[in-house]
Motif scaffolding. Structure first.
Motif, short mmCIF file in Angstrom:
data_model
loop_
_atom_site.label_atom_id
_atom_site.label_comp_id
_atom_site.label_asym_id
_atom_site.label_seq_id
_atom_site.Cartn_x
_atom_site.Cartn_y
_atom_site.Cartn_z
N PRO A 168 0.83 -1.22 0.00
CA PRO A 168 0.00 0.00 0.00
C PRO A 168 0.86 1.26 0.00
N LEU A 169 1.53 1.51 -1.11
CA LEU A 169 2.46 2.64 -1.18
C LEU A 169 1.72 3.97 -1.39
N LYS A 170 2.33 5.04 -0.88
CA LYS A 170 1.82 6.39 -1.11
C LYS A 170 2.53 6.97 -2.33
N VAL A 171 1.77 7.52 -3.25
CA VAL A 171 2.31 8.00 -4.52
C VAL A 171 2.12 9.51 -4.62
N GLY A 172 3.20 10.19 -4.98
CA GLY A 172 3.14 11.63 -5.23
C GLY A 172 3.23 11.90 -6.72
N LEU A 173 2.31 12.72 -7.25
CA LEU A 173 2.27 13.05 -8.68
C LEU A 173 2.50 14.54 -8.87
N VAL A 174 3.48 14.88 -9.71
CA VAL A 174 3.70 16.26 -10.13
C VAL A 174 3.14 16.42 -11.53
N LEU A 175 2.22 17.35 -11.70
CA LEU A 175 1.57 17.61 -12.98
C LEU A 175 2.07 18.96 -13.49
N THR A 176 2.75 18.96 -14.63
CA THR A 176 3.29 20.23 -15.13
C THR A 176 2.32 20.86 -16.12
N GLU A 177 2.35 22.20 -16.16
CA GLU A 177 1.38 22.95 -16.96
C GLU A 177 2.09 23.88 -17.94
N LEU A 178 1.49 24.03 -19.11
CA LEU A 178 1.91 25.00 -20.12
C LEU A 178 0.69 25.81 -20.54
N PRO A 179 0.89 27.07 -20.96
CA PRO A 179 -0.25 27.88 -21.41
C PRO A 179 -0.99 27.20 -22.56
#
Length: 550
Positions: A168-179
């Motif tokens: 049961p791992l904890k997952v971190g997600l980074v979502l990058t944005e562009l205009p």
């Protein structure tokens, strides 16, 4: 083992090779012939019979299958009981199946009489899912050969079968944005990632949304790591094209390293694999925004199972790494035609109907009709059964009615079912069964016979039976089991219709299995719903969701 025609006078103690239909009696293949059986065969006028006779040192098929299964059983791997020389191995938990393919090949190379078939290596499996089947081909195996196979099975430092439980791992997600990037694209990436993580028993930390720049991404990775992330993921607004691109560079800036960029799996070529300290960190390929299988799934499954995945492991994924049929791409993808390529023809779905038996008089519950007993939501038991069947792929759904016909039909009003009236339902179960079978369309290949008092059998359970059904492969009767106990409902090929329509009295068709055991397959279920019917007041009170009578 001696195989061939045996004079009837010498047949006692031999194993019958083929089922025999005698006047008023059937002797099944695999039966050890006793004096009564020999006398019956002789009375039928037969002078000899084809048998298998064991020699010194021979091990009967079920004993041989049990012994080989015992040699292959490992932690978190269970086995079914032996029948007709077959034992199934089952996973006891959700996890990743890892095999020692070399030793499995060695076992299968010992002799043609011993076979072990498995799921592919690194297959994710659910609890109670079958991972392998052991089949002894003849009626007996020389003990020396069996001993060699057992030695191969036990000859390694690790077991042949290993199920690595998903953690049961904890997952971190980074979502990058562009205009200009659409919000729906961002939401789709989060939804697809969350579905994958939750399907592997994990959980998501709050998503970090930052500019598509190296420094903000690195800072977001640090925040997620401090929040307890055990896996770090970056979904870029723009696809990564080099190990020095923004996503990989951010991993390095956050104090990590890049272990491998790219993989021989399509879709999934542009996966980047790295670490920040001991925490796996990946830059996802664009295809990971879709829930469809891609190379990222293969890597994530290993991470959750605690199975090491280094650069050499990724590079070894090429065989079988083409996950979809595509046309050759002579142009850059931006210039390629926006037309979906033709897919490989999928395996043809079997046309399977369902017959729900709901005509009985509920004599053990009189004056109540147990099928009309409602749960706490006011749903009659028969409606719960039919709703479960409608949630499966079985079509059409035929409901056999008889006792209190109008009330049963009223309870099922509005549901897309076909009603078949059993005029002579009082004569017993066979009358109801035959009424349902008579209503089957001519084009169905098989039918699952569902009992109206088994409301815990779900649609997915029925679909598991349908998936196992393949008459051409010898799986013409499909029976559910739980911990080796045989249950209901059963799925039958239409080839058995003539025999089933000839049944009389208050019996179903289950006894036909004795004649056709070689055409049956068992499907192990995850719970005991296939064993539980509700035909007494006490049973109804204990039923999940039980309520008022009707």
């Amino acid at each position: 083992m001696i195989f061939g025609p045996t004079p009837i006078e010498e047949a006692k103690g031999a194993i019958l090779a083929h089922s025999l239909r005698l006047p008023g009696k059937v002797i099944k293949k695999g039966t050890v012939l006793d004096e009564e059986a020999v006398a019956a065969i002789k009375d039928a006028g037969k002078r000899d019979v084809i048998t298998a006779r064991l020699e010194a040192g021979d091990v009967p098929e079920n004993d041989a299958a049990e012994r080989l299964a015992a040699a292959l059983t490992a932690p978190l791997v269970a086995r079914s009981r032996a029948a007709t020389g077959r034992v199934n191995l089952l996973s006891e938990t959700a996890g990743l199946l890892v095999l020692d393919a070399r030793r499995l090949d060695g076992i299968n190379a010992v002799d043609e009489s011993l076979t072990v078939a498995t799921l592919p290596n690194y297959t994710p499996v659910a609890a109670r899912e079958m991972i392998a089947t052991i089949k002894v081909i003849p009626f007996a195996v020389p003990g020396k050969l069996l001993g060699v196979a057992e030695a191969v099975a036990r000859g390694g430092k690790a077991p042949v079968f290993a199920v690595h439980p998903f953690r049961p791992l904890k997952v971190g997600l980074v979502l990058t944005e562009l205009p200009g990037i659409k919000e729906s694209v961002m939401e789709g990436a989060v939804e697809a990632t969350a579905a994958r993580v939750e399907g592997l028993c994990g959980s998501m930390l709050p998503v970090e949304r930052v500019r598509h720049e190296e420094a903000p991404v690195a800072e977001a990775l640090g925040r997620l790591k401090r929040a307890g992330a055990e896996v770090l993921l970056i979904a870029g607004a723009s696809a990564v094209v080099d190990r020095r691109d923004i996503g990989p560079a951010a991993i390095v800036r956050a104090g990590g390293r890049i272990e491998h960029f790219g993989m021989p799996v399509d879709p999934g070529n542009l996966l980047c694999l790295g670490r920040v300290g001991d925490t796996p960190a990946m830059v996802l390929p664009g295809c990971a925004r879709s829930p469809k299988l891609n190379g990222f799934d293969w890597v994530l499954q290993r991470v959750f199972a605690g199975v090491p995945v280094a650069a050499r492991d990724v590079m070894a994924m090429g065989v079988g790494g083409l996950l979809k049929e595509i046309e050759v791409r002579p142009l850059p993808r931006e210039q390629a035609p926006r037309v979906a390529p033709p897919a490989l023809a999928p395996r043809r779905a079997r046309n399977v109907a369902a017959v729900v038996l709901a005509a009985g008089r509920s004599r053990r519950m009189a004056p109540l009709n147990k099928l009309l007993v409602a749960d706490n939501q006011g749903t009659p038991m028969v409606a719960r059964v039919v709703d479960n069947v409608l949630a499966s792929h079985a079509r059409p759904v035929i409901v056999v009615v008889g006792h209190e016909r109008d009330r049963v039909e009223e309870a099922l009003a509005g549901r897309p079912v076909i009603f078949a009236h059993a005029e002579d339902y009082a004569e017993g179960l066979s009358a109801s069964l035959k009424a349902g079978l008579a209503a089957l369309p001519a084009d169905v290949e098989g039918f699952v016979v569902c009992l109206g008092d088994m409301p815990l059998v779900s649609g997915p359970m029925l679909d598991r039976l349908i998936a196992a059904f393949d008459p051409e492969e010898g799986r013409a009767i499909v029976m559910p089991t739980f911990r080796g106990k045989q249950g209901n409902p059963m799925l039958w090929s239409r080839e058995f219709l003539p025999e089933m329509l000839a049944i009389t009295g208050d019996v179903g068709a289950r006894h036909l299995i004795g004649t056709h055991a070689d055409r049956m397959v068992e499907v192990e279920m995850a719970d005991d719903a296939v064993l539980r019917d509700f035909d007494t007041t006490d049973a109804l009170k204990a039923m999940p969701g039980a309520g008022r009578g009707g």
